[in-house]
Design a protein around this motif. Structure first.
Motif, PDB file in Angstrom:
ATOM      1  N   PRO A  11       0.819  -1.220   0.000  1.00 27.34           N
ATOM      2  CA  PRO A  11       0.000   0.000   0.000  1.00 27.34           C
ATOM      3  C   PRO A  11       0.858   1.277   0.000  1.00 27.34           C
ATOM      4  O   PRO A  11       0.531   2.249  -0.690  1.00 27.34           O
ATOM      5  CB  PRO A  11      -0.835  -0.122   1.279  1.00 27.34           C
ATOM      6  N   ARG A  12       1.955   1.273   0.757  1.00 28.67           N
ATOM      7  CA  ARG A  12       2.841   2.447   0.774  1.00 28.67           C
ATOM      8  C   ARG A  12       3.527   2.607  -0.576  1.00 28.67           C
ATOM      9  O   ARG A  12       3.708   3.738  -1.051  1.00 28.67           O
ATOM     10  CB  ARG A  12       3.872   2.318   1.897  1.00 28.67           C
ATOM     11  N   LEU A  14       2.288   1.955  -3.444  1.00 29.26           N
ATOM     12  CA  LEU A  14       1.296   2.575  -4.329  1.00 29.26           C
ATOM     13  C   LEU A  14       1.176   4.072  -4.028  1.00 29.26           C
ATOM     14  O   LEU A  14       1.064   4.878  -4.961  1.00 29.26           O
ATOM     15  CB  LEU A  14      -0.050   1.873  -4.189  1.00 29.26           C
ATOM     16  N   GLU A  15       1.239   4.453  -2.763  1.00 31.39           N
ATOM     17  CA  GLU A  15       1.228   5.881  -2.401  1.00 31.39           C
ATOM     18  C   GLU A  15       2.444   6.593  -2.991  1.00 31.39           C
ATOM     19  O   GLU A  15       2.336   7.696  -3.525  1.00 31.39           O
ATOM     20  CB  GLU A  15       1.254   6.058  -0.880  1.00 31.39           C
ATOM     21  N   ILE A  16       3.601   5.972  -2.869  1.00 30.48           N
ATOM     22  CA  ILE A  16       4.838   6.546  -3.409  1.00 30.48           C
ATOM     23  C   ILE A  16       4.720   6.677  -4.920  1.00 30.48           C
ATOM     24  O   ILE A  16       5.036   7.722  -5.493  1.00 30.48           O
ATOM     25  CB  ILE A  16       6.062   5.688  -3.015  1.00 30.48           C
ATOM     26  N   TRP A  17       4.271   5.602  -5.570  1.00 32.16           N
ATOM     27  CA  TRP A  17       4.124   5.616  -7.027  1.00 32.16           C
ATOM     28  C   TRP A  17       3.202   6.761  -7.452  1.00 32.16           C
ATOM     29  O   TRP A  17       3.543   7.540  -8.341  1.00 32.16           O
ATOM     30  CB  TRP A  17       3.563   4.269  -7.513  1.00 32.16           C
ATOM     31  N   GLU A  18       2.038   6.860  -6.805  1.00 25.56           N
ATOM     32  CA  GLU A  18       1.070   7.888  -7.192  1.00 25.56           C
ATOM     33  C   GLU A  18       1.651   9.287  -7.000  1.00 25.56           C
ATOM     34  O   GLU A  18       1.541  10.143  -7.888  1.00 25.56           O
ATOM     35  CB  GLU A  18      -0.214   7.732  -6.392  1.00 25.56           C
ATOM     36  N   SER A  19       2.280   9.533  -5.885  1.00 24.89           N
ATOM     37  CA  SER A  19       2.873  10.842  -5.623  1.00 24.89           C
ATOM     38  C   SER A  19       3.944  11.176  -6.663  1.00 24.89           C
ATOM     39  O   SER A  19       3.974  12.281  -7.202  1.00 24.89           O
ATOM     40  CB  SER A  19       3.491  10.868  -4.226  1.00 24.89           C
ATOM     41  N   LYS A  37      -2.106   2.793 -12.498  1.00 23.58           N
ATOM     42  CA  LYS A  37      -2.283   2.666 -11.052  1.00 23.58           C
ATOM     43  C   LYS A  37      -2.889   1.309 -10.697  1.00 23.58           C
ATOM     44  O   LYS A  37      -2.510   0.691  -9.706  1.00 23.58           O
ATOM     45  CB  LYS A  37      -3.161   3.793 -10.516  1.00 23.58           C
ATOM     46  N   ARG A  57      10.254   5.774   7.534  1.00 23.01           N
ATOM     47  CA  ARG A  57       9.116   5.574   6.631  1.00 23.01           C
ATOM     48  C   ARG A  57       9.640   5.388   5.214  1.00 23.01           C
ATOM     49  O   ARG A  57      10.575   6.069   4.800  1.00 23.01           O
ATOM     50  CB  ARG A  57       8.214   6.805   6.690  1.00 23.01           C
ATOM     51  N   HIS A  75       8.745   9.330  -3.427  1.00 25.49           N
ATOM     52  CA  HIS A  75       7.586  10.147  -3.037  1.00 25.49           C
ATOM     53  C   HIS A  75       7.963  11.611  -3.208  1.00 25.49           C
ATOM     54  O   HIS A  75       9.076  12.024  -2.884  1.00 25.49           O
ATOM     55  CB  HIS A  75       7.202   9.850  -1.589  1.00 25.49           C
TER      56      HIS A  75
END
Length: 142
Positions: A11-12, A14-19, A37, A57, A75
């Motif tokens: 999940p993290r 995916l957050e990094i990828w999106e950012s 995504k 993190r 990120h």
């Protein structure tokens, strides 16, 4: 600190990828962003995933397969702090990374890889999913 990524980190990732993508891939159409995504997690199991931590993190990650850097994302909150350089250097030193494919339109990434010693070997008109985002196939020259 660079460490192996576990499935609980996905999940993290995916957050990094999106950012990262939202701040570097302004050429992507919205429907293609959504497509990638949804697709990106399926790539995780096919590469060696390594993450880099900042303040305990995950701040970035890379995926490697047989000397190819398949993905590297930082990120946006942690960009321009040398984390990408630390990751790619680790990949080169410990996993014999010598090749990377990069979106031609992502000029920041192209410049980063050139700075790290990669040179363009050839260009493809379409990306790996057949979409019209030209790809530069780069190789490390030391």
């Amino acid at each position: 600190m660079i460490r192996k990524v576990t499935t609980s980190d996905y999940p993290r990732l995916l957050e990094i990828w999106e950012s990262a993508v939202l701040h570097t891939h302004d050429f992507l159409k919205e429907e293609d962003f959504i497509y990638y995504k949804q697709a990106i997690p399926s790539y995780f199991e096919h590469v060696t995933l390594l993450g880099i931590e900042q303040n305990n993190r995950l701040a970035g990650f890379m995926g490697i397969s047989e000397g190819n850097l398949e993905m590297l994302f930082i990120h946006n909150d942690f960009r321009n702090q040398g984390l990408g350089k630390k990751l790619i250097t680790y990949g080169i030193d410990c996993f014999d990374v010598t090749k990377v494919d990069v979106n031609e339109q992502n000029s920041q990434a192209v410049g980063f890889y050139q700075h790290m010693g990669f040179q363009t070997l050839r260009r493809s008109e379409l990306d790996g999913q057949g979409k019209s985002y030209p790809i530069l196939h780069m190789e490390l020259y030391l």
